[in-house]
Write a protein that holds these residues in place. Structure first.
Motif, PDB file in Angstrom:
ATOM      1  N   SER A 182      11.817   9.151 -24.926  1.00 29.77           N
ATOM      2  CA  SER A 182      12.967   9.347 -25.818  1.00 29.77           C
ATOM      3  C   SER A 182      12.539   9.976 -27.133  1.00 29.77           C
ATOM      4  O   SER A 182      13.224  10.859 -27.678  1.00 29.77           O
ATOM      5  CB  SER A 182      13.652   8.000 -26.088  1.00 29.77           C
ATOM      6  OG  SER A 182      14.127   7.414 -24.897  1.00 29.77           O
ATOM      7  N   ARG A 183      11.382   9.527 -27.629  1.00 28.81           N
ATOM      8  CA  ARG A 183      10.885  10.056 -28.906  1.00 28.81           C
ATOM      9  C   ARG A 183      10.507  11.535 -28.776  1.00 28.81           C
ATOM     10  O   ARG A 183      10.729  12.320 -29.697  1.00 28.81           O
ATOM     11  CB  ARG A 183       9.669   9.243 -29.359  1.00 28.81           C
ATOM     12  CG  ARG A 183       9.205   9.573 -30.770  1.00 28.81           C
ATOM     13  CD  ARG A 183       7.994   8.725 -31.133  1.00 28.81           C
ATOM     14  NE  ARG A 183       7.581   8.970 -32.497  1.00 28.81           N
ATOM     15  CZ  ARG A 183       8.048   8.332 -33.554  1.00 28.81           C
ATOM     16  NH1 ARG A 183       8.971   7.404 -33.394  1.00 28.81           N
ATOM     17  NH2 ARG A 183       7.606   8.606 -34.759  1.00 28.81           N
ATOM     18  N   THR A 184       9.975  11.903 -27.611  1.00 29.17           N
ATOM     19  CA  THR A 184       9.612  13.300 -27.385  1.00 29.17           C
ATOM     20  C   THR A 184      10.848  14.193 -27.405  1.00 29.17           C
ATOM     21  O   THR A 184      10.833  15.300 -27.967  1.00 29.17           O
ATOM     22  CB  THR A 184       8.883  13.449 -26.038  1.00 29.17           C
ATOM     23  OG1 THR A 184       7.709  12.626 -26.043  1.00 29.17           O
ATOM     24  CG2 THR A 184       8.467  14.900 -25.815  1.00 29.17           C
ATOM     25  N   LYS A 185      11.929  13.711 -26.778  1.00 23.58           N
ATOM     26  CA  LYS A 185      13.173  14.476 -26.790  1.00 23.58           C
ATOM     27  C   LYS A 185      13.703  14.619 -28.220  1.00 23.58           C
ATOM     28  O   LYS A 185      14.153  15.699 -28.626  1.00 23.58           O
ATOM     29  CB  LYS A 185      14.217  13.790 -25.915  1.00 23.58           C
ATOM     30  CG  LYS A 185      13.883  13.803 -24.433  1.00 23.58           C
ATOM     31  CD  LYS A 185      14.949  13.085 -23.624  1.00 23.58           C
ATOM     32  CE  LYS A 185      14.600  13.079 -22.140  1.00 23.58           C
ATOM     33  NZ  LYS A 185      15.608  12.340 -21.336  1.00 23.58           N
ATOM     34  N   GLN A 186      13.636  13.514 -28.976  1.00 25.01           N
ATOM     35  CA  GLN A 186      14.098  13.565 -30.357  1.00 25.01           C
ATOM     36  C   GLN A 186      13.262  14.540 -31.188  1.00 25.01           C
ATOM     37  O   GLN A 186      13.794  15.258 -32.044  1.00 25.01           O
ATOM     38  CB  GLN A 186      14.040  12.173 -30.977  1.00 25.01           C
ATOM     39  CG  GLN A 186      15.033  11.196 -30.390  1.00 25.01           C
ATOM     40  CD  GLN A 186      14.878   9.802 -30.966  1.00 25.01           C
ATOM     41  OE1 GLN A 186      13.965   9.526 -31.756  1.00 25.01           O
ATOM     42  NE2 GLN A 186      15.770   8.896 -30.583  1.00 25.01           N
ATOM     43  N   GLN A 187      11.968  14.568 -30.920  1.00 27.51           N
ATOM     44  CA  GLN A 187      11.093  15.456 -31.682  1.00 27.51           C
ATOM     45  C   GLN A 187      11.431  16.915 -31.435  1.00 27.51           C
ATOM     46  O   GLN A 187      11.336  17.748 -32.354  1.00 27.51           O
ATOM     47  CB  GLN A 187       9.633  15.191 -31.304  1.00 27.51           C
ATOM     48  CG  GLN A 187       9.085  13.899 -31.886  1.00 27.51           C
ATOM     49  CD  GLN A 187       7.660  13.631 -31.455  1.00 27.51           C
ATOM     50  OE1 GLN A 187       7.065  14.410 -30.712  1.00 27.51           O
ATOM     51  NE2 GLN A 187       7.107  12.522 -31.913  1.00 27.51           N
ATOM     52  N   ARG A 188      11.824  17.230 -30.206  1.00 32.05           N
ATOM     53  CA  ARG A 188      12.200  18.623 -29.932  1.00 32.05           C
ATOM     54  C   ARG A 188      13.413  19.032 -30.767  1.00 32.05           C
ATOM     55  O   ARG A 188      13.459  20.131 -31.322  1.00 32.05           O
ATOM     56  CB  ARG A 188      12.484  18.805 -28.439  1.00 32.05           C
ATOM     57  CG  ARG A 188      11.242  18.758 -27.563  1.00 32.05           C
ATOM     58  CD  ARG A 188      11.521  19.413 -26.230  1.00 32.05           C
ATOM     59  NE  ARG A 188      12.492  18.651 -25.454  1.00 32.05           N
ATOM     60  CZ  ARG A 188      12.175  17.723 -24.552  1.00 32.05           C
ATOM     61  NH1 ARG A 188      10.904  17.445 -24.321  1.00 32.05           N
ATOM     62  NH2 ARG A 188      13.109  17.091 -23.874  1.00 32.05           N
ATOM     63  N   TYR A 189      14.394  18.125 -30.854  1.00 34.88           N
ATOM     64  CA  TYR A 189      15.574  18.419 -31.671  1.00 34.88           C
ATOM     65  C   TYR A 189      15.214  18.489 -33.157  1.00 34.88           C
ATOM     66  O   TYR A 189      15.699  19.354 -33.886  1.00 34.88           O
ATOM     67  CB  TYR A 189      16.646  17.355 -31.439  1.00 34.88           C
ATOM     68  CG  TYR A 189      17.277  17.404 -30.073  1.00 34.88           C
ATOM     69  CD1 TYR A 189      18.016  18.504 -29.661  1.00 34.88           C
ATOM     70  CD2 TYR A 189      17.118  16.345 -29.187  1.00 34.88           C
ATOM     71  CE1 TYR A 189      18.594  18.554 -28.398  1.00 34.88           C
ATOM     72  CE2 TYR A 189      17.689  16.388 -27.918  1.00 34.88           C
ATOM     73  CZ  TYR A 189      18.426  17.488 -27.525  1.00 34.88           C
ATOM     74  OH  TYR A 189      18.991  17.528 -26.280  1.00 34.88           O
ATOM     75  N   ILE A 190      14.357  17.536 -33.586  1.00 36.21           N
ATOM     76  CA  ILE A 190      13.946  17.528 -34.991  1.00 36.21           C
ATOM     77  C   ILE A 190      13.201  18.809 -35.349  1.00 36.21           C
ATOM     78  O   ILE A 190      13.440  19.416 -36.400  1.00 36.21           O
ATOM     79  CB  ILE A 190      13.073  16.294 -35.291  1.00 36.21           C
ATOM     80  CG1 ILE A 190      13.908  15.013 -35.196  1.00 36.21           C
ATOM     81  CG2 ILE A 190      12.446  16.401 -36.681  1.00 36.21           C
ATOM     82  CD1 ILE A 190      13.097  13.746 -35.327  1.00 36.21           C
ATOM     83  N   ASN A 191      12.292  19.228 -34.472  1.00 35.54           N
ATOM     84  CA  ASN A 191      11.541  20.463 -34.720  1.00 35.54           C
ATOM     85  C   ASN A 191      12.482  21.667 -34.843  1.00 35.54           C
ATOM     86  O   ASN A 191      12.299  22.530 -35.713  1.00 35.54           O
ATOM     87  CB  ASN A 191      10.541  20.700 -33.590  1.00 35.54           C
ATOM     88  CG  ASN A 191       9.377  19.729 -33.629  1.00 35.54           C
ATOM     89  OD1 ASN A 191       9.077  19.158 -34.669  1.00 35.54           O
ATOM     90  ND2 ASN A 191       8.722  19.532 -32.496  1.00 35.54           N
ATOM     91  N   ALA A 192      13.473  21.707 -33.952  1.00 37.38           N
ATOM     92  CA  ALA A 192      14.422  22.824 -33.984  1.00 37.38           C
ATOM     93  C   ALA A 192      15.230  22.809 -35.272  1.00 37.38           C
ATOM     94  O   ALA A 192      15.416  23.857 -35.919  1.00 37.38           O
ATOM     95  CB  ALA A 192      15.346  22.760 -32.772  1.00 37.38           C
ATOM     96  N   VAL A 193      15.710  21.618 -35.672  1.00 36.24           N
ATOM     97  CA  VAL A 193      16.513  21.509 -36.889  1.00 36.24           C
ATOM     98  C   VAL A 193      15.688  21.862 -38.120  1.00 36.24           C
ATOM     99  O   VAL A 193      16.137  22.611 -39.003  1.00 36.24           O
ATOM    100  CB  VAL A 193      17.099  20.087 -37.022  1.00 36.24           C
ATOM    101  CG1 VAL A 193      17.754  19.898 -38.393  1.00 36.24           C
ATOM    102  CG2 VAL A 193      18.124  19.826 -35.926  1.00 36.24           C
ATOM    103  N   VAL A 194      14.466  21.310 -38.179  1.00 34.66           N
ATOM    104  CA  VAL A 194      13.591  21.594 -39.328  1.00 34.66           C
ATOM    105  C   VAL A 194      13.288  23.082 -39.423  1.00 34.66           C
ATOM    106  O   VAL A 194      13.311  23.683 -40.508  1.00 34.66           O
ATOM    107  CB  VAL A 194      12.285  20.781 -39.216  1.00 34.66           C
ATOM    108  CG1 VAL A 194      11.267  21.259 -40.264  1.00 34.66           C
ATOM    109  CG2 VAL A 194      12.564  19.291 -39.412  1.00 34.66           C
ATOM    110  N   PHE A 195      13.009  23.686 -38.271  1.00 35.58           N
ATOM    111  CA  PHE A 195      12.704  25.120 -38.266  1.00 35.58           C
ATOM    112  C   PHE A 195      13.892  25.932 -38.776  1.00 35.58           C
ATOM    113  O   PHE A 195      13.736  26.836 -39.615  1.00 35.58           O
ATOM    114  CB  PHE A 195      12.332  25.561 -36.855  1.00 35.58           C
ATOM    115  CG  PHE A 195      12.065  27.035 -36.728  1.00 35.58           C
ATOM    116  CD1 PHE A 195      10.859  27.574 -37.151  1.00 35.58           C
ATOM    117  CD2 PHE A 195      13.030  27.884 -36.197  1.00 35.58           C
ATOM    118  CE1 PHE A 195      10.609  28.933 -37.049  1.00 35.58           C
ATOM    119  CE2 PHE A 195      12.792  29.246 -36.088  1.00 35.58           C
ATOM    120  CZ  PHE A 195      11.584  29.765 -36.519  1.00 35.58           C
TER     121      PHE A 195
END
Length: 218
Positions: A182-195
Motif C-alpha cells: 500500500s505504501r508503494t502505491k502511495q509513493q507513486r502518487y506522491i512522487n507524481a504530485v511532488v513532481f
C-alpha cells in the motif's frame, strides 16, 4: 543582482531553476524509496525467518509427540532418541525467533525444556517396561506412569502456544507485506504530485524571469 546578468546568464539561470526543481522531486522519491527499502530489509531479515522457524517449531513438536506415541505403542526405544532430536529442533527454531523480544517465547522455551526432560524420562521408562529394564532413578515406573496424563495435557497446551505463535508471526508478516504494498502505491502518487508541483513552480518562476528580465528589456 539578476537584473545585472546578461541574457545568456538569465537563460541559464532559468534552466537551473527547472533542473533544481526536478532534482528536488528526485530527492523526495529517493527518501520515500529508502524508507520502503528499510521496511523490506526488516521483513527479509526478521519476519520471514521468524515465520519459517515458528512453523518449523510447530511441525517438529508434532513429530516429537508422534515419535513418543510410537515408542510407547510399539516399544521402540530408538523412537525416544529421535523424539529427543526433534525436541532439540523445536528449541533451536524458537531461539531464532526469540530476537523478537517477546517474553512469551522465553516462557514457551522454558516450558518445553521442562516437558522434554520429563517426557524423555517417562516414556523411556514405559518403553523399558516392555523389555523388563529398570533405570537407576529414584522414581518408580508407577510414579513415572502417573505423570503421563500431565504430559498429555501439557503437550496440548504447548502445541496450542506454538500454533498461536506461528499464526501471530504469519499475521505480522502478511500485514507488513500488505502495508509495504500500500505504501508503494502511495509513493507513486506522491512522487507524481511532488513532481508536478515542483515543475509547475519552476516553470512559473522561469516564466516570470523570462517575461520581466528578458522579454521586457528586449
Amino acid at each position: 543582482m539578476i537584473k545585472s546578468m546578461g541574457i545568456t546568464q538569465k537563460i541559464w539561470f532559468s534552466i537551473s531553476i527547472l533542473v533544481l526543481g526536478y532534482f528536488a522531486s528526485m530527492l523526495v522519491g529517493f527518501y520515500l524509496g529508502q524508507q520502503t527499502e528499510n521496511r523490506l530489509h526488516v521483513v527479509s531479515e526478521s519476519l520471514f525467518p521468524a515465520a519459517k522457524q515458528s512453523q518449523l517449531a510447530l511441525s517438529s513438536f508434532k513429530e516429537e509427540l508422534n515419535m513418543y506415541y510410537d515408542a510407547v505403542v510399539n516399544g521402540e526405544e530408538s523412537s525416544i532418541g529421535r523424539a529427543g532430536d526433534k525436541a532439540d529442533e523445536v528449541i533451536a527454531a524458537l531461539n531464532v525467533v526469540v530476537h523478537r523480544d517477546d517474553g512469551d517465547i522465553h516462557e514457551i522455551i522454558k516450558r518445553l525444556q521442562v516437558f522434554n526432560k520429563l517426557a524423555k524420562k517417562v516414556y523411556a521408562s514405559m518403553v523399558s517396561h516392555f523389555e523388563e529394564e529398570v533405570y537407576g532413578d529414584d522414581d518408580s515406573d508407577e510414579v513415572l506412569a502417573a505423570k503421563v496424563p500431565y504430559l498429555i495435557k501439557e503437550s496440548k497446551k504447548l502445541e496450542k502456544l506454538l500454533l498461536d505463535l506461528a499464526n501471530s508471526i504469519s499475521s505480522d508478516l502478511k500485514n507488513e507485506i500488505f502495508s509495504i504494498s500500500s505504501r508503494t502505491k502511495q509513493q507513486r502518487y506522491i512522487n507524481a504530485v511532488v513532481f508536478i508541483v515542483v515543475v509547475t513552480i519552476a516553470l512559473s518562476l522561469i516564466y516570470v524571469i523570462v517575461l520581466r528580465l528578458i522579454s521586457r528589456p528586449l
